[in-house]
Design a protein around this motif. Structure first.
Motif, mmCIF file in Angstrom:
data_model
loop_
_atom_site.group_PDB
_atom_site.id
_atom_site.type_symbol
_atom_site.label_atom_id
_atom_site.label_comp_id
_atom_site.label_asym_id
_atom_site.label_seq_id
_atom_site.Cartn_x
_atom_site.Cartn_y
_atom_site.Cartn_z
ATOM 1 N N GLY A 95 0.806 -1.213 0.000
ATOM 2 C CA GLY A 95 0.000 0.000 0.000
ATOM 3 C C GLY A 95 0.838 1.261 0.000
ATOM 4 O O GLY A 95 2.076 1.216 -0.099
ATOM 5 N N SER A 96 0.145 2.396 0.129
ATOM 6 C CA SER A 96 0.796 3.697 0.063
ATOM 7 C C SER A 96 0.330 4.588 1.208
ATOM 8 O O SER A 96 -0.789 4.440 1.717
ATOM 9 C CB SER A 96 0.471 4.403 -1.258
ATOM 10 O OG SER A 96 0.934 3.661 -2.363
ATOM 11 N N ARG A 150 1.088 8.974 2.459
ATOM 12 C CA ARG A 150 1.805 10.223 2.242
ATOM 13 C C ARG A 150 1.934 10.951 3.570
ATOM 14 O O ARG A 150 0.930 11.260 4.225
ATOM 15 C CB ARG A 150 1.088 11.128 1.232
ATOM 16 C CG ARG A 150 1.946 12.321 0.847
ATOM 17 C CD ARG A 150 1.327 13.190 -0.215
ATOM 18 N NE ARG A 150 0.351 14.126 0.323
ATOM 19 C CZ ARG A 150 0.042 15.281 -0.243
ATOM 20 N NH1 ARG A 150 0.627 15.645 -1.365
ATOM 21 N NH2 ARG A 150 -0.871 16.062 0.290
ATOM 22 N N ARG A 157 10.717 3.754 -4.460
ATOM 23 C CA ARG A 157 9.433 3.547 -3.780
ATOM 24 C C ARG A 157 8.942 4.820 -3.098
ATOM 25 O O ARG A 157 7.738 5.072 -3.052
ATOM 26 C CB ARG A 157 9.565 2.436 -2.728
ATOM 27 C CG ARG A 157 9.978 1.098 -3.280
ATOM 28 C CD ARG A 157 9.878 0.006 -2.226
ATOM 29 N NE ARG A 157 10.767 0.240 -1.093
ATOM 30 C CZ ARG A 157 10.360 0.315 0.170
ATOM 31 N NH1 ARG A 157 9.078 0.179 0.467
ATOM 32 N NH2 ARG A 157 11.230 0.504 1.146
ATOM 33 N N PHE A 158 9.852 5.604 -2.556
ATOM 34 C CA PHE A 158 9.497 6.828 -1.836
ATOM 35 C C PHE A 158 9.888 8.046 -2.664
ATOM 36 O O PHE A 158 10.894 8.030 -3.372
ATOM 37 C CB PHE A 158 10.220 6.904 -0.496
ATOM 38 C CG PHE A 158 9.786 5.896 0.532
ATOM 39 C CD1 PHE A 158 8.954 4.840 0.222
ATOM 40 C CD2 PHE A 158 10.237 6.010 1.842
ATOM 41 C CE1 PHE A 158 8.560 3.907 1.171
ATOM 42 C CE2 PHE A 158 9.857 5.095 2.810
ATOM 43 C CZ PHE A 158 9.016 4.045 2.464
ATOM 44 N N THR A 159 9.109 9.105 -2.527
ATOM 45 C CA THR A 159 9.409 10.361 -3.201
ATOM 46 C C THR A 159 9.235 11.508 -2.214
ATOM 47 O O THR A 159 8.183 11.642 -1.592
ATOM 48 C CB THR A 159 8.487 10.587 -4.403
ATOM 49 O OG1 THR A 159 8.605 9.488 -5.316
ATOM 50 C CG2 THR A 159 8.856 11.879 -5.130
ATOM 51 N N GLN A 194 5.970 10.771 -0.119
ATOM 52 C CA GLN A 194 5.050 9.811 -0.712
ATOM 53 C C GLN A 194 5.702 8.430 -0.642
ATOM 54 O O GLN A 194 6.793 8.238 -1.183
ATOM 55 C CB GLN A 194 4.749 10.176 -2.161
ATOM 56 C CG GLN A 194 3.844 9.194 -2.881
ATOM 57 C CD GLN A 194 2.442 9.165 -2.300
ATOM 58 O OE1 GLN A 194 1.861 10.208 -2.008
ATOM 59 N NE2 GLN A 194 1.885 7.968 -2.141
ATOM 60 N N ASN A 244 5.253 4.505 -1.483
ATOM 61 C CA ASN A 244 4.535 3.480 -2.249
ATOM 62 C C ASN A 244 5.194 2.122 -2.045
ATOM 63 O O ASN A 244 6.324 2.035 -1.576
ATOM 64 C CB ASN A 244 4.540 3.837 -3.731
ATOM 65 C CG ASN A 244 3.842 5.156 -4.017
ATOM 66 O OD1 ASN A 244 2.900 5.546 -3.334
ATOM 67 N ND2 ASN A 244 4.321 5.852 -5.039
ATOM 68 N N SER A 245 4.468 1.080 -2.417
ATOM 69 C CA SER A 245 4.985 -0.292 -2.302
ATOM 70 C C SER A 245 5.570 -0.538 -0.921
ATOM 71 O O SER A 245 6.682 -1.070 -0.785
ATOM 72 C CB SER A 245 6.045 -0.543 -3.385
ATOM 73 O OG SER A 245 5.511 -0.329 -4.670
#
Length: 124
Positions: free
Chosen positions: A16-17, A19, A67-69, A82, A84-85
């Protein structure tokens, strides 16, 4: 002085994700770089990602690359992460930090101000 407030943590299933947000107040113009670190129980606080305030240059730990931003909105004095995964090993308390000068960014001790942290739990 710079005050930091994180939000956005929670419980999510693997894959999942989430933020995370970090909003700064006070002398925000004095910050050189903002970063995210995390700390799991019994472990030292570790670097996750950072962003330079002036030009948005970004840095990531190998474990989260792709995966992360990390991003910023200087007008709102807010930095985002953010994620993700997500994996169970990403479970930790995530802290936002502010660095006032160009110091070694991978060590949490070089950051000058910290938020209270937000819990991220990833279930398998």
């Amino acid at each position: 002085q710079v005050q930091l407030v994180e939000s956005g943590g929670g419980l999510v299933q693997a894959g999942g994700s989430l933020r995370l947000s970090c909003t700064a107040s006070g002398r925000t113009s004095s910050t050189y770089r903002m970063g995210w670190f995390r700390q799991a129980p019994g472990k030292e606080r570790e670097f996750v990602a950072a962003i330079r305030r002036s030009d948005g240059d970004t840095y990531y730990a190998d474990s989260v690359k792709g995966r992360f931003t990390i991003s910023r909105d200087n007008a709102k004095n807010t930095v985002y992460l953010q994620m993700n995964s997500l994996k169970p090993e990403d479970t930790a308390v995530y802290y936002c930090g502010a660095q006032l000068s160009s110091s070694y960014l991978y060590n949490w001790r070089t950051f000058n101000y910290w938020g209270q942290g937000t819990q991220v739990t990833v279930s398998s």
